[in-house]
Design an enzyme around this catalytic site. Structure first.
Site, short mmCIF file in Angstrom:
data_model
loop_
_atom_site.label_atom_id
_atom_site.label_comp_id
_atom_site.label_asym_id
_atom_site.label_seq_id
_atom_site.Cartn_x
_atom_site.Cartn_y
_atom_site.Cartn_z
N GLY A 83 53.58 1.76 57.15
CA GLY A 83 52.91 0.65 57.83
C GLY A 83 51.40 0.81 57.88
N ALA A 105 40.56 -3.63 46.72
CA ALA A 105 41.81 -3.12 46.14
C ALA A 105 41.46 -2.14 45.03
CB ALA A 105 42.65 -4.27 45.61
N HIS A 142 50.93 -8.04 49.44
CA HIS A 142 49.71 -7.71 50.19
C HIS A 142 48.84 -8.95 50.35
CE1 HIS A 142 49.15 -3.30 50.89
NE2 HIS A 142 50.29 -3.29 50.21
N GLU A 154 38.32 -7.97 46.29
CA GLU A 154 37.51 -7.43 45.21
C GLU A 154 38.23 -6.22 44.62
OE1 GLU A 154 32.93 -5.89 44.41
OE2 GLU A 154 33.38 -7.34 46.00
#
Length: 400
Positions: free
Chosen positions: A234, A253, A271, A282
């Protein structure tokens, strides 16, 4: 201007009657909350709730001087009994302004869900904003960029409402942001307080009197946060929550794209789906220039483990011979450069990294090498972070 919170809970209060959930089971003592109602300087009551007169008496307040009773959202169930002597409650049309003989000014604020928000200005010019449950403000351009001294809103359910207020200049670092409408979807204390503090907000018990313009209790938002965790712990969701109330977040990322890997594409899509629409993604591994930009919007870096993988790829550090021939110097120079930029950054930044030191010792030298270098990187970044969290089974442990 003083605002007494006669209740701070959701419309049905907390705990819910006969609800078996863990949040309701833990909502005892100071954690129990009546439906949110706010008394402003004894002259304005926002939201008429069951037992409001008794709640006012417990808080040491009287309803005898009330001039105005406002309703902010539709109420389900039977009508609430109006205590004798109180003005008739009313919803005010959006944009309508109500000057009171006491010198207070009330304005109805449009919101993006059924309900009405209220901006209240005291005779000495202090400003407070109250938003109903599940609502964010609409038409913020009308605010004119003037900040509120105190804001009461559903921070847990609508953190994006706080982001909108920040983007419009209505909430600044000196605005006291207090969470209300807290229901059983919120985590119990102390996790609730920790999570709100990361957003620059706080929660208080029922009966608390807040003073608009008193900035001493406004929590400082940490500039640098490191979120650690194992696989599926998590950690990414936790990092995203910590920036959910800020506008224009840049999601960095570091994994890039992978051809002919549908599982990776699905993970990336998941995501992106849960990120707020206003965030910008980006895809880059060049983190130092981003950290060096002064005054830019918040950064979320996910993750340092993938960044390190790329660094080791570039140095051919997986090969034993290359490692001993100098690849280790390239890897450590890059990690030191990143740690230095992290230490010097003036941006709000949250980074995600894998916690690999508690697992099985890798069978191959290259795996052990990656584990060791990531441990060194995590240690260096943690040393320069105001907040460090470890996620286990979705539950955060505060390390710093």
């Amino acid at each position: 201007m003083e605002l007494t919170l006669l209740g701070t809970g959701g419309p049905e209060g907390l705990p819910l009657p006969d609800c078996p959930c863990a949040a309701c089971a833990l909502a005892v003592g100071a954690g129990a909350r009546a439906a949110t109602a706010v008394l402003v300087d004894g002259v304005v009551l926002i939201d008429l709730t069951p037992g409001v007169a008794l709640a006012a008496a417990r808080a040491g307040q009287s309803l005898g001087a009330l001039r105005l009773v406002l309703l902010s959202h539709p109420h389900d169930g039977p009508a609430v009994e109006i205590p004798p002597g109180l003005p008739a409650p009313a919803r005010v049309p959006d944009g309508q302004r109500l000057p009171l003989i006491t010198g207070h000014r009330v304005e109805a604020v449009a919101v993006d869900a059924p309900g009405t928000g209220y901006a209240i200005e005291s005779p000495d010019g202090l400003r407070a904003l109250y938003l109903p449950p599940g609502c964010a403000p609409a038409g913020l351009a009308e605010n004119g960029g003037e900040a509120y001294d105190l804001v009461l809103l559903d921070v847990v359910g609508r953190p994006d409402a706080l982001a909108r207020l920040r983007a419009a200049g209505a909430v600044t670092p000196t605005t006291d942001v207090v969470a209300v409408h807290i229901g059983h979807s919120a985590p119990p204390q102390p996790e609730l307080g920790r999570r709100l503090a990361a957003l620059g907000a706080r929660a208080v018990p029922d009966g608390t009197t807040l003073v608009a313009g008193d900035y001493q209790s406004v929590p400082d938002v940490p500039r640098r946060t490191l979120v650690l965790g194992g696989a599926r712990s998590g950690k990414s969701a936790e990092a995203e929550r910590r920036l959910a109330a800020f506008p224009d977040v840049v999601y960095v990322a570091t994994g890039g794209s992978r051809e002919d890997d549908p599982d990776w594409a699905r993970r990336v899509a998941d995501h992106r789906e849960r990120r707020p629409a206003g965030w910008r993604t980006e895809e880059t591994r060049d983190l130092v220039p981003l950290l060096e930009v002064p005054g830019g919007p918040p950064l979320l870096i996910d993750c340092l483990g993938l960044w390190l993988t790329h660094v080791m790829d570039a140095a051919d550090a997986w090969d034993d011979e290359a490692w001993h021939d100098g690849a280790y110097r390239q890897v450590r120079a890059r990690t030191e450069e990143l740690a230095t930029a992290w230490r010097a950054t003036r941006r709000t930044v949250v980074a995600v990294s894998n916690e690999v030191g508690s697992g099985v010792v890798p069978a191959h030298a290259s795996g052990r090498r990656f584990r060791d270098e990531l441990g060194r990187l995590n240690t260096a970044i943690a040393a320069e972070s105001e907040h460090v969290l470890l996620l286990t089974a979705g539950l955060p442990s505060l390390l710093r």
